[in-house]
Scaffold this active site. Structure first.
Site, mmCIF file in Angstrom:
data_model
loop_
_atom_site.group_PDB
_atom_site.id
_atom_site.type_symbol
_atom_site.label_atom_id
_atom_site.label_comp_id
_atom_site.label_asym_id
_atom_site.label_seq_id
_atom_site.Cartn_x
_atom_site.Cartn_y
_atom_site.Cartn_z
ATOM 1 C CE LYS A 195 0.261 3.616 -6.196
ATOM 2 N NZ LYS A 195 1.075 2.937 -6.842
ATOM 3 C CG ASN A 271 4.143 -2.771 -5.577
ATOM 4 O OD1 ASN A 271 4.437 -2.175 -5.471
ATOM 5 N ND2 ASN A 271 3.409 -3.172 -6.350
ATOM 6 C CG HIS A 322 1.707 -3.745 -2.754
ATOM 7 N ND1 HIS A 322 1.008 -4.219 -2.235
ATOM 8 C CD2 HIS A 322 1.625 -3.137 -3.337
ATOM 9 C CE1 HIS A 322 0.431 -4.125 -3.408
ATOM 10 N NE2 HIS A 322 0.610 -3.265 -3.557
ATOM 11 C CB SER A 323 -1.101 -0.922 1.003
ATOM 12 O OG SER A 323 -2.097 -0.850 1.539
ATOM 13 C CG ASN A 324 -3.518 -3.908 -3.540
ATOM 14 O OD1 ASN A 324 -3.426 -5.422 -3.707
ATOM 15 N ND2 ASN A 324 -3.982 -3.041 -4.322
#
Ligand code: GKR
Ligand code: MG
Length: 425
Positions: A195, A271, A322-324
């Site tokens: 990131k 994303n 995608h992820s959170n």
């Protein structure tokens, strides 16, 4: 309908769990990440579960939408969707909200539809005795690969709410390599994402080069969350061309990405610039993006994720996820749908290694060589741990966080932090 089971009750429980001081384009993660756990009860005593965003606007919208599920069959996904769309539109002041960074505001109805769909598919699976993936047409792979998701980070949170995590500081290339090494040792991941959008591009490129040297042959990705100008993204391209498998959202906008595509050999992934069907149409015609990172939580569920995958195949786009910050129920939902998608061309993102706490029975989900084995038990294949749910709900009540705000958290460290993007270049 052959099965006369109906939905009798829906319960939404907001929870908070510990989250590391992870840096991103918007600022820094707060010490507590929020989620909502949704339980759907049926007339025959079953319980379907789902996990979604826990921010206040989401809780409000869920509270208004849940009564409309009562009386529905767990198989009535289309009617559920119609009811949610009608409800969400009708809520006065149901303002769109954005979860920073890289998620999308215009998504309230899909977020709710997705939440209910996962819980209803869990119920359907229990009723017919099949795992969710079978309801999606069956698994095309036995295990779903995830990638090591690295973050620049501080050693501990500014206000020391609890003991520091075991990952230490992650700022220098050496520290980022050490973070990757630890994550790969524990989980066995076979690809790496960093990131970015936190430091000057030159520093982030140096980190990627250090990773390339330390893990020869492992696919690498960098995601600055649109915090680099077009010029900075173009300038970094030659060095990254040599080492990345894809270049994720370095610069804002479909137009910016389209221009960047003319200056890099790498496929561009997103994303951020394709998060609706309208974006898809534009993006596909402009050829800006070659890899779509889907997310069932805001696209509207598992079945639309399958539709998206088919569209991606038609337009010759790669596909991943995608992820959170999330826990095991979301991980399982992702795993079922990813297992059903033939053209999942890259390992999925997951924040899971950053989370230590869980709400499912049996504790944390196991990874084998970076993959999660697709459950074969009926439904999602995971059940709620009531004790943990109550504990994490208590944390929610006492933690004071009600909306994710990475920018405000960053200003505690640096009051002058503007949060304006793109910041670099
Ligand atoms: O959790 O800090 C984070 C990520 O930056 C997240 O908010 C992004 O939505 O992981 C995401 C991404 O790939 O853009
Ligand atoms: Mg991203």
């Amino acid at each position: 309908m052959a099965n006369d089971t109906t939905i009798t009750h829906v319960r939404v429980t907001p929870i908070a769990f510990r989250d590391g001081p992870l840096l991103n384009a918007a600022g820094i993660h707060e010490p507590w990440a929020l989620r909502a756990i949704v339980e759907i009860e049926t007339s025959d005593g079953r319980l379907g579960i789902s996990e979604t965003y826990g921010d206040e606007p989401m809780l409000k919208i869920l509270a208004q939408a849940t009564p409309h599920l009562i009386g529905l069959s767990p198989f009535a996904l289309n009617e559920m969707e119609q009811r949610v769309r009608a409800t969400v539109k009708a809520i006065p002041g149901a303002i769109e909200f954005e979860l920073a960074p890289g998620s999308h505001a215009a998504k309230n109805a899909p977020k709710v539809i997705s939440t209910f769909e996962v819980g209803m598919l869990d119920l359907q699976g229990q009723i017919v005795g099949a795992p969710v993936v079978d309801l999606l047409g069956g698994a095309v792979r036995k295990a779903v690969p995830y990638s090591a998701y690295l973050f620049f980070k501080y050693a501990q949170h500014i206000d020391h709410p609890y003991a520091p995590d075991a990952w230490g500081e992650g700022i220098s290339p050496e520290q980022i390599v050490a973070q990757a090494r630890r994550m790969i040792d524990i989980y066995g991941f076979q690809s790496i994402k960093l990131k970015g959008g936190v430091f000057e591009p030159a520093h982030e490129v140096a980190c990627m080069q250090a990773l390339a040297k330390a893990f020869p042959g492992l696919p690498l990705r960098l995601d600055p969350n649109a915090n680099w100008t077009l010029a900075a993204s173009i300038a970094a391209a030659p060095a990254l061309d040599e080492i990345l498998e894809y270049y994720e959202d370095p610069t804002p906008g479909l137009e910016g990405m389209a221009e960047l595509a003319r200056h890099t050999k790498l496929p561009l992934a997103t994303n951020m610039v394709i998060t609706t069907m309208e974006d898809f149409r534009k993006g596909a015609s402009m050829g800006s993006v070659k890899v779509l990172l889907s997310d069932h939580h805001y696209w509207g569920g598992l079945r639309i994720t399958q539709t998206l995958a088919r569209m991606a195949a038609l337009w010759d786009l790669g596909m991943s996820m995608h992820s959170n910050s999330h826990l095991g129920i979301s991980l399982m939902a992702m795993t079922h749908v990813a297992a059903s998608i033939p053209n999942l061309t890259y390992a999925c993102d997951t924040h899971y290694p950053w989370q230590e706490e869980e709400v499912i029975q049996g504790g944390r989900v196991a990874f084998d060589k970076g993959s999660v084995v697709v459950p074969t038990r009926p439904g999602l294949g995971v059940e709620l741990d009531r004790g943990q749910l109550a504990r994490l709900h208590d944390q929610y009540l006492s933690c004071g966080v009600r909306n994710r705000d990475d920018l405000a958290q960053m200003r505690k460290y640096d009051p002058a932090f503007s949060g304006k993007t793109p910041r670099f270049g």
